[in-house]
Structures are given as structure tokens and as C-alpha cells.
Design a protein around this motif. Structure first.
Motif, PDB file in Angstrom:
ATOM      1  N   ASN A   9       0.782  -1.237   0.125  1.00  0.00           N
ATOM      2  CA  ASN A   9      -0.043  -0.129  -0.028  1.00  0.00           C
ATOM      3  C   ASN A   9       0.663   1.383  -0.149  1.00  0.00           C
ATOM      4  N   ARG A  10       2.119   1.236  -0.310  1.00  0.00           N
ATOM      5  CA  ARG A  10       3.066   2.250  -0.141  1.00  0.00           C
ATOM      6  C   ARG A  10       2.500   3.137  -1.251  1.00  0.00           C
ATOM      7  N   HIS A  11       2.375   4.434  -0.859  1.00  0.00           N
ATOM      8  CA  HIS A  11       1.669   5.756  -1.697  1.00  0.00           C
ATOM      9  C   HIS A  11       2.258   6.931  -1.400  1.00  0.00           C
ATOM     10  N   SER A  12       2.285   7.756  -2.103  1.00  0.00           N
ATOM     11  CA  SER A  12       2.718   9.004  -1.844  1.00  0.00           C
ATOM     12  C   SER A  12       1.542  10.102  -1.040  1.00  0.00           C
ATOM     13  N   GLN A  13       2.059  10.798  -0.292  1.00  0.00           N
ATOM     14  CA  GLN A  13       0.791  11.760   0.228  1.00  0.00           C
ATOM     15  C   GLN A  13       1.484  13.255   0.052  1.00  0.00           C
ATOM     16  N   VAL A 130       6.169  12.496   0.287  1.00  0.00           N
ATOM     17  CA  VAL A 130       6.182  12.492  -1.129  1.00  0.00           C
ATOM     18  C   VAL A 130       7.690  12.699  -1.779  1.00  0.00           C
ATOM     19  N   TRP A 131       8.113  11.877  -2.679  1.00  0.00           N
ATOM     20  CA  TRP A 131       9.452  12.185  -3.309  1.00  0.00           C
ATOM     21  C   TRP A 131       9.282  12.838  -4.451  1.00  0.00           C
ATOM     22  N   ARG A 132      10.093  14.258  -4.336  1.00  0.00           N
ATOM     23  CA  ARG A 132       9.819  15.195  -5.554  1.00  0.00           C
ATOM     24  C   ARG A 132      11.235  15.121  -5.654  1.00  0.00           C
ATOM     25  N   SER A 133      11.431  15.739  -7.278  1.00  0.00           N
ATOM     26  CA  SER A 133      12.777  16.168  -7.593  1.00  0.00           C
ATOM     27  C   SER A 133      12.589  17.437  -8.433  1.00  0.00           C
ATOM     28  N   GLY A 134      12.090  17.549  -9.959  1.00  0.00           N
ATOM     29  CA  GLY A 134      12.189  18.620 -10.638  1.00  0.00           C
ATOM     30  C   GLY A 134      13.486  19.297 -10.763  1.00  0.00           C
TER      31      GLY A 134
HETATM   32  C1  LIG Z   1      13.009  10.008  -9.063  1.00  0.00           C
HETATM   33  C2  LIG Z   1      11.513  10.520  -8.580  1.00  0.00           C
HETATM   34  C3  LIG Z   1      11.358  11.748  -8.761  1.00  0.00           C
HETATM   35  C4  LIG Z   1      10.046  12.443  -8.602  1.00  0.00           C
HETATM   36  N1  LIG Z   1       9.521  13.761  -8.627  1.00  0.00           N
HETATM   37  C5  LIG Z   1       8.345  14.140  -8.642  1.00  0.00           C
HETATM   38  C6  LIG Z   1       8.046  15.693  -8.719  1.00  0.00           C
HETATM   39  O1  LIG Z   1       9.171  16.462  -8.819  1.00  0.00           O
HETATM   40  N2  LIG Z   1       6.906  16.107  -8.560  1.00  0.00           N
HETATM   41  C7  LIG Z   1       5.815  14.971  -8.385  1.00  0.00           C
HETATM   42  O2  LIG Z   1       4.791  15.349  -8.411  1.00  0.00           O
HETATM   43  N3  LIG Z   1       6.053  13.843  -8.300  1.00  0.00           N
HETATM   44  C8  LIG Z   1       7.198  13.156  -8.406  1.00  0.00           C
HETATM   45  N4  LIG Z   1       7.468  12.011  -8.372  1.00  0.00           N
HETATM   46  C9  LIG Z   1       6.554  10.824  -8.285  1.00  0.00           C
HETATM   47  C10 LIG Z   1       5.924  11.048  -6.952  1.00  0.00           C
HETATM   48  O3  LIG Z   1       6.767  10.585  -6.105  1.00  0.00           O
HETATM   49  C11 LIG Z   1       4.775   9.698  -6.857  1.00  0.00           C
HETATM   50  O4  LIG Z   1       5.626   8.542  -6.736  1.00  0.00           O
HETATM   51  C12 LIG Z   1       3.867   9.534  -7.940  1.00  0.00           C
HETATM   52  O5  LIG Z   1       3.154  10.722  -8.100  1.00  0.00           O
HETATM   53  C13 LIG Z   1       3.061   8.289  -7.900  1.00  0.00           C
HETATM   54  O6  LIG Z   1       2.317   8.580  -6.690  1.00  0.00           O
HETATM   55  P1  LIG Z   1       2.442   7.191  -5.730  1.00  0.00           P
HETATM   56  O7  LIG Z   1       3.692   6.906  -4.905  1.00  0.00           O
HETATM   57  O8  LIG Z   1       1.388   7.406  -4.661  1.00  0.00           O
HETATM   58  O9  LIG Z   1       2.098   5.872  -6.530  1.00  0.00           O
HETATM   59  C14 LIG Z   1       8.983  11.363  -8.415  1.00  0.00           C
HETATM   60  C15 LIG Z   1       9.151   9.900  -8.173  1.00  0.00           C
HETATM   61  C16 LIG Z   1      10.559   9.740  -8.288  1.00  0.00           C
HETATM   62  C17 LIG Z   1      10.893   8.256  -8.203  1.00  0.00           C
END
Ligand SMILES: Cc1cc2nc3c(=O)[nH]c(=O)nc-3n(C[C@H](O)[C@H](O)[C@H](O)COP(=O)(O)O)c2cc1C
Length: 182
Positions: A9-13, A130-134
Motif C-alpha cells: 500500500n505504499r503511496h505518496s501523500q 512524497v518524493w519530489r525532484s523537478g
Molecule cells: C525520482 C523521482 C522523482 C519524482 N519527482 C516528482 C516531482 O518532482 N513531482 C511530483 O509530483 N512527483 C514526483 N515523483 C513521483 C511521486 O513521488 C509519486 O511516486 C507519484 O506521484 C506516484 O504516486 P504514488 O507514489 O502514490 O504511487 C517522483 C518520483 C521519483 C521516483
């Protein structure tokens, strides 16, 4: 939380609020990071934790990066505020060294696994992340501000806090297209 349920159930918040991880929780989160698989035990990572005033400092870094990229108006103002979307942001840096058996990609992967371990621990603690990069993750202004060497990479910014509302994984994912027997 049951380990199988955690993994399934891992997911982003993305919508996060106070409180962020407390000091004990932060220690657990960082310890989980150190359990990432690590070829030759290089520990090829650094975790830079921003909270409270640190979030403003990160915002300044993003602002300067956006300014150097020619942003103006709303997008420039937005850059400064991005880190304040969560009570804590951990910048995960892959610190890459030369090794005869461990190429850079393996060191990047270890840092990425460490980030994931931290997200999972946050979920296990009842927090969210939540994992973000951009563009900021690859921008030279940001890289310089964090003191990266040429071979280092920012693998991501892990935003952590308390989910604004309870969330579920988006969709059940069908595994069929993604695996096969050899
Ligand atoms: C390396 C990497 C970079 C990411 N960068 C972004 C980002 O900058 N912005 C964003 O909205 N989601 C980003 N994501 C995706 C989210 O972390 C997330 O995994 C995606 O929205 C799917 O949702 P879930 O994790 O609930 O399945 C990134 C994921 C990874 C693995």
C-alpha cells in the motif's frame, strides 16, 4: 503496521501538514535509510534535513535557482514557498566515489533506495511523504548550495509530515505487463 500491507500500500501523500516527524521519529527514519542495500558498503549518500527555519533556507535556495534561470513573477515567488508545503524536507544526495566494482549508477540506486526506506518508515509511523525532484534537483545553483561535487546527484527531496487527509494508493496496478518468465 503489517509489513506486507505496508509494502503493498505504499503511496505518496503530497498534501502534508504539521506535525512533522518528531526527533525520535526522525532518528527512526534516518536509521531506515541506512538499511538500504549498499554494494561494498560505501554509504554513498548524505541526508540534509530541513525543518522550521531550514525550510526557509531551502526556499531561498530554490528562489535563487529560479532567479538564475530567468523566472519572474508568480513562478519566482512560488519557488521560495515550495519547501513550506511540508513540515520537513529531506534532501537526499548521492555522494558518488570511484570504485572498481561499484559504478555510479549503483551508488545512485543506493541513495534512491535510502529515500524509499525513509518514505516507508514515515508511513509505518503514521506519517506521510512524497518524493519530489523537478528542475531544482539538477540545477547548478542548488547543487552548489548543497556543496555537491561533480559526480554527486540530488536524487530527490522527500517531503514529510502528517497527511492532510487519509489517502489510499491511486489504482490497483495490474502486474501482467511488467513481468515474464525467462
Ligand atoms: C525520482 C523521482 C522523482 C519524482 N519527482 C516528482 C516531482 O518532482 N513531482 C511530483 O509530483 N512527483 C514526483 N515523483 C513521483 C511521486 O513521488 C509519486 O511516486 C507519484 O506521484 C506516484 O504516486 P504514488 O507514489 O502514490 O504511487 C517522483 C518520483 C521519483 C521516483
Amino acid at each position: 503496521m503489517d509489513a506486507q500491507q505496508l509494502l503493498l500500500n505504499r503511496h505518496s501523500q503530497p498534501r502534508l501538514t504539521e506535525p512533522g516527524p518528531n526527533p525520535d521519529q526522525l532518528q527512526l527514519i534516518l536509521q531506515a535509510a541506512l538499511r538500504a542495500p549498499d554494494h561494498a558498503m560505501l554509504k554513498p549518500y548524505e541526508f540534509v534535513v530541513a525543518q522550521e527555519e531550514g525550510l526557509n533556507r531551502l526556499g531561498e535556495i530554490f528562489f535563487e535557482s529560479a532567479q538564475a534561470s530567468g523566472d519572474s513573477g508568480e513562478s519566482l515567488a512560488r519557488a521560495r514557498l515550495l519547501p513550506t508545503r511540508a513540515p520537513m524536507v529531506i534532501t537526499v544526495i548521492a555522494k558518488v566515489t570511484e570504485h572498481p566494482k561499484v559504478p555510479p549508477i549503483e551508488q545512485h540506486l543506493t541513495a534512491g533506495c535510502a529515500l524509499l526506506q525513509m518514505q516507508q518508515m514515515a508511513l509505518a509511523l503514521g506519517l506521510g511523504g512524497v518524493w519530489r525532484s523537478g528542475n531544482f534537483a539538477r540545477d547548478n545553483v542548488v547543487r552548489d548550495a548543497f556543496g555537491l561535487q561533480q559526480q554527486d546527484e540530488i536524487v530527490g527531496f522527500l517531503y514529510l509530515g502528517t497527511p492532510v487527509k487519509a489517502t489510499q494508493p491511486t489504482t490497483a496496478k495490474a502486474i501482467t505487463p511488467y513481468w515474464r518468465l525467462l
